[in-house]
Write an enzyme that holds these catalytic residues in place. Structure first.
Site, PDB file in Angstrom:
ATOM      1  N   ARG A 161      -4.825   4.349 -16.926  1.00  0.00           N
ATOM      2  CA  ARG A 161      -4.713   4.346 -18.313  1.00  0.00           C
ATOM      3  C   ARG A 161      -6.040   4.275 -19.014  1.00  0.00           C
ATOM      4  O   ARG A 161      -6.711   3.451 -19.493  1.00  0.00           O
ATOM      5  CB  ARG A 161      -3.965   3.260 -19.005  1.00  0.00           C
ATOM      6  N   CYS A 215      -1.633 -12.260  -7.648  1.00  0.00           N
ATOM      7  CA  CYS A 215      -0.457 -11.302  -8.113  1.00  0.00           C
ATOM      8  C   CYS A 215       0.599 -12.035  -8.845  1.00  0.00           C
ATOM      9  O   CYS A 215       1.642 -11.646  -9.445  1.00  0.00           O
ATOM     10  CB  CYS A 215      -0.138 -10.631  -6.905  1.00  0.00           C
ATOM     11  N   CYS A 242       1.233   0.752   0.764  1.00  0.00           N
ATOM     12  CA  CYS A 242       0.728  -0.042   0.008  1.00  0.00           C
ATOM     13  C   CYS A 242       0.958   0.219  -1.643  1.00  0.00           C
ATOM     14  O   CYS A 242       1.290   1.168  -1.847  1.00  0.00           O
ATOM     15  CB  CYS A 242      -1.156   0.011   0.109  1.00  0.00           C
TER      16      CYS A 242
HETATM   17  N1  COA Z   1       0.690   4.970  -2.929  1.00  0.00           N
HETATM   18  C1  COA Z   1       0.844   6.136  -3.316  1.00  0.00           C
HETATM   19  N2  COA Z   1      -0.075   7.160  -3.501  1.00  0.00           N
HETATM   20  C2  COA Z   1      -1.306   6.417  -3.829  1.00  0.00           C
HETATM   21  C3  COA Z   1      -1.619   5.205  -3.405  1.00  0.00           C
HETATM   22  C4  COA Z   1      -0.557   4.378  -3.049  1.00  0.00           C
HETATM   23  N3  COA Z   1      -0.877   2.935  -2.785  1.00  0.00           N
HETATM   24  N4  COA Z   1      -3.032   4.882  -3.588  1.00  0.00           N
HETATM   25  C5  COA Z   1      -3.446   6.032  -3.938  1.00  0.00           C
HETATM   26  N5  COA Z   1      -2.689   6.920  -4.246  1.00  0.00           N
HETATM   27  C6  COA Z   1      -2.880   8.351  -4.537  1.00  0.00           C
HETATM   28  C7  COA Z   1      -3.587   8.486  -5.914  1.00  0.00           C
HETATM   29  O1  COA Z   1      -2.763   8.742  -6.970  1.00  0.00           O
HETATM   30  C8  COA Z   1      -4.356   9.880  -5.526  1.00  0.00           C
HETATM   31  O2  COA Z   1      -3.263  10.877  -5.825  1.00  0.00           O
HETATM   32  P1  COA Z   1      -3.902  12.261  -6.498  1.00  0.00           P
HETATM   33  O3  COA Z   1      -4.963  12.786  -5.461  1.00  0.00           O
HETATM   34  O4  COA Z   1      -2.822  12.981  -6.597  1.00  0.00           O
HETATM   35  O5  COA Z   1      -4.591  11.931  -7.861  1.00  0.00           O
HETATM   36  C9  COA Z   1      -4.704   9.725  -3.985  1.00  0.00           C
HETATM   37  O6  COA Z   1      -3.779   8.678  -3.530  1.00  0.00           O
HETATM   38  C10 COA Z   1      -6.089   9.156  -3.701  1.00  0.00           C
HETATM   39  O7  COA Z   1      -6.223   8.115  -4.478  1.00  0.00           O
HETATM   40  P2  COA Z   1      -7.602   7.127  -4.558  1.00  0.00           P
HETATM   41  O8  COA Z   1      -7.663   6.486  -5.586  1.00  0.00           O
HETATM   42  O9  COA Z   1      -8.575   7.804  -4.025  1.00  0.00           O
HETATM   43  O10 COA Z   1      -6.925   6.105  -3.325  1.00  0.00           O
HETATM   44  P3  COA Z   1      -7.894   4.957  -2.693  1.00  0.00           P
HETATM   45  O11 COA Z   1      -8.091   5.445  -1.205  1.00  0.00           O
HETATM   46  O12 COA Z   1      -9.141   4.559  -3.354  1.00  0.00           O
HETATM   47  O13 COA Z   1      -6.714   3.999  -2.714  1.00  0.00           O
HETATM   48  C11 COA Z   1      -5.625   2.189  -1.328  1.00  0.00           C
HETATM   49  C12 COA Z   1      -5.926   3.769  -1.552  1.00  0.00           C
HETATM   50  C13 COA Z   1      -4.355   2.251  -0.556  1.00  0.00           C
HETATM   51  C14 COA Z   1      -6.837   1.682  -0.673  1.00  0.00           C
HETATM   52  C15 COA Z   1      -5.297   1.404  -2.687  1.00  0.00           C
HETATM   53  O14 COA Z   1      -4.188   2.027  -3.336  1.00  0.00           O
HETATM   54  C16 COA Z   1      -5.196   0.006  -2.365  1.00  0.00           C
HETATM   55  O15 COA Z   1      -5.996  -0.662  -2.265  1.00  0.00           O
HETATM   56  N6  COA Z   1      -3.882  -0.613  -2.376  1.00  0.00           N
HETATM   57  C17 COA Z   1      -3.719  -2.058  -2.057  1.00  0.00           C
HETATM   58  C18 COA Z   1      -3.901  -2.776  -3.460  1.00  0.00           C
HETATM   59  C19 COA Z   1      -3.408  -4.041  -3.231  1.00  0.00           C
HETATM   60  O16 COA Z   1      -4.002  -4.653  -2.199  1.00  0.00           O
HETATM   61  N7  COA Z   1      -3.037  -5.063  -4.095  1.00  0.00           N
HETATM   62  C20 COA Z   1      -2.850  -6.125  -3.943  1.00  0.00           C
HETATM   63  C21 COA Z   1      -1.622  -6.550  -3.425  1.00  0.00           C
HETATM   64  S1  COA Z   1      -1.206  -8.331  -3.095  1.00  0.00           S
END
Ligand code: COA
Length: 388
Positions: A17, A85, A208
């Site tokens: 956002r 969380c 994730c």
């Molecule tokens: N599920 C689906 N798609 C995802 C995604 C996910 N978890 N994370 C990113 N994407 C998509 C983005 O929308 C983007 O799509 P686009 O190219 O069409 O715009 C693409 O993947 C790349 O995104 P990016 O921001 O570069 O991903 P990233 O590599 O920086 O982050 C993760 C990916 C998995 C590392 C991140 O989502 C993450 O850290 N998740 C875990 C969060 C977490 O630990 N939360 C706490 C839980 S208790």
């Protein structure tokens, strides 16, 4: 103890956002909840707000009064609750106790997080603060890596398969296509999940929950007042909260989330129900393995049979227990501090029969389960269309 009702709900679109600041996101959700409850803001007696780490994400602490200020709740008490969380799940729980005790008659509970203004590695470091700083994150353990360890151990102990983890993602992404406020409104296949980049083996990106901006808010009041505001109040029938060791290595079995077992035991007892009575649940699928373990620790199935439960379609919308019809953290999105209240928003919509294309037919009893860190916090609420 007085009975509690939810009479208004509101939520922003989840996702990246860029258009709104933290405070604006919260005000948008809060105003929607007020409108939904047909309520003037001066009727709110106190604000409880869940927020994990605005200081790290946007450089803003002291968010309680900030949000009260921007919502024009002048001089009203504003409590910020932090529990990783589970921040807004815990805020909701404290608000329930405030109504139950007679301290307040009407309160607002919200949650907000704005996470996408910093880089992905920085976000990962902030998340890791929810673990043991001295014995886990200091040595490089991250949250995805901790849940990867849990998944590996579950594979060894119970024969759970990566394909079964992927099925959680497939289900929750499919559900999110029916939720206009979800971050990801596209379907995935098992193959696509298993060929998406590895984050921490065996967890792929599509196992994730994502990085998300968003806010959610609800209004609670004593059950006696509820019909003044809405024809469809939803009642809080029971709740439970528990904590567990902050570090994974201090647990005798990392495939069981002890706080989930204990919090659900309390909640079932207070509500006077059993797991089989739950029609719809919003569970904490921070990672696909977390949803599978939650089925087991909540008593939805036998220990070790979570993989089978997803494989047999028992948690699809309309299955034995519909789980995460909103899309869950996986696909609706996970703005950490807002997630617990967003779960409540979905269950209220479901029990009102107002969930549109993702409606669970005839839903009478719903559950929210919100976890902090690697399961060091768990808070559970059980809701019903009818009073106890
Ligand atoms: N599920 C689906 N798609 C995802 C995604 C996910 N978890 N994370 C990113 N994407 C998509 C983005 O929308 C983007 O799509 P686009 O190219 O069409 O715009 C693409 O993947 C790349 O995104 P990016 O921001 O570069 O991903 P990233 O590599 O920086 O982050 C993760 C990916 C998995 C590392 C991140 O989502 C993450 O850290 N998740 C875990 C969060 C977490 O630990 N939360 C706490 C839980 S208790």
């Amino acid at each position: 103890m007085r009975e509690i009702a939810v009479v208004g709900v509101g939520m922003t679109k989840f996702g990246e956002r860029w258009d709104k600041q933290l405070r604006d996101l919260f005000v948008e959700a809060a105003n929607e909840a007020l409108k939904d409850a047909n309520m003037e803001r001066n009727e709110i007696q106190a604000l409880y707000v869940g927020n994990f780490s605005a200081g790290s994400f946007v450089g803003q602490e002291h968010v309680g009064p900030l949000l009260a200020d921007y919502l024009s709740l002048k001089y009203k008490p504003a409590f910020r609750v932090e529990s990783a969380c589970a921040s807004s799940g815990m805020a909701f729980n404290l608000a329930c106790m405030a109504i139950a005790s007679g301290m307040y008659d009407i309160v607002m509970v919200g949650g907000v997080e704005k996470m996408t203004d910093i880089s992905a590695p920085e976000v990962t470091s902030v998340h890791a603060k929810a673990m043991d700083a001295e014995w886990e994150s200091f040595f490089g353990l991250t949250l995805p890596a901790a849940f990867a360890l849990i998944a590996r151990r579950h594979f060894v102990q119970y024969g759970t398969k990566p394909e079964q983890l992927a099925m959680v993602s497939v289900k929750n992404h499919r559900n999110a296509t029916k939720n206009p406020l979800a971050q990801f409104q596209f379907e995935v296949t098992v193959e696509r999940v298993l060929t998406s980049p590895i984050v921490s083996d065996p967890l792929h990106v599509l196992d994730c929950s994502p990085v998300t901006d968003g806010a959610a808010a609800v209004i609670l009041c004593s059950a006696e007042l509820a019909k003044k505001y809405t024809d469809t109040p939803v009642y809080v029938l029971g709740f439970g909260t528990a904590s567990d060791t902050i570090a994974l290595h201090d647990r005798s079995d990392i495939t069981t989330l002890g706080a989930v077992v204990e919090a659900s035991r309390q909640a079932y007892k207070m509500a006077g129900i059993e797991p089989k009575n739950i029609d719809v649940a919003e569970l904490h699928d921070s990672f696909t393995i977390t949803e599978i373990i939650s089925y087991e620790d909540l008593g939805f199935c036998e220990k070790g049979k979570g993989g089978l439960m997803i494989q047999e379609g028992e948690t699809e919308i309309g299955g034995r227990i519909s789980v995460n019809p909103s899309g869950g953290l996986k696909a609706r999105g996970n703005p950490i501090g807002a997630t617990g209240v967003a779960q409540v928003v979905e269950i209220v919509q479901q029990l009102r029969g107002a969930a549109g294309k993702r409606q669970v037919s005839g839903a009478e009893i719903g559950m929210t389960q919100n976890i902090g860190g690697t399961g060091s916090t768990c808070v559970i609420h059980i809701f019903g269309r009818q009073r106890r």
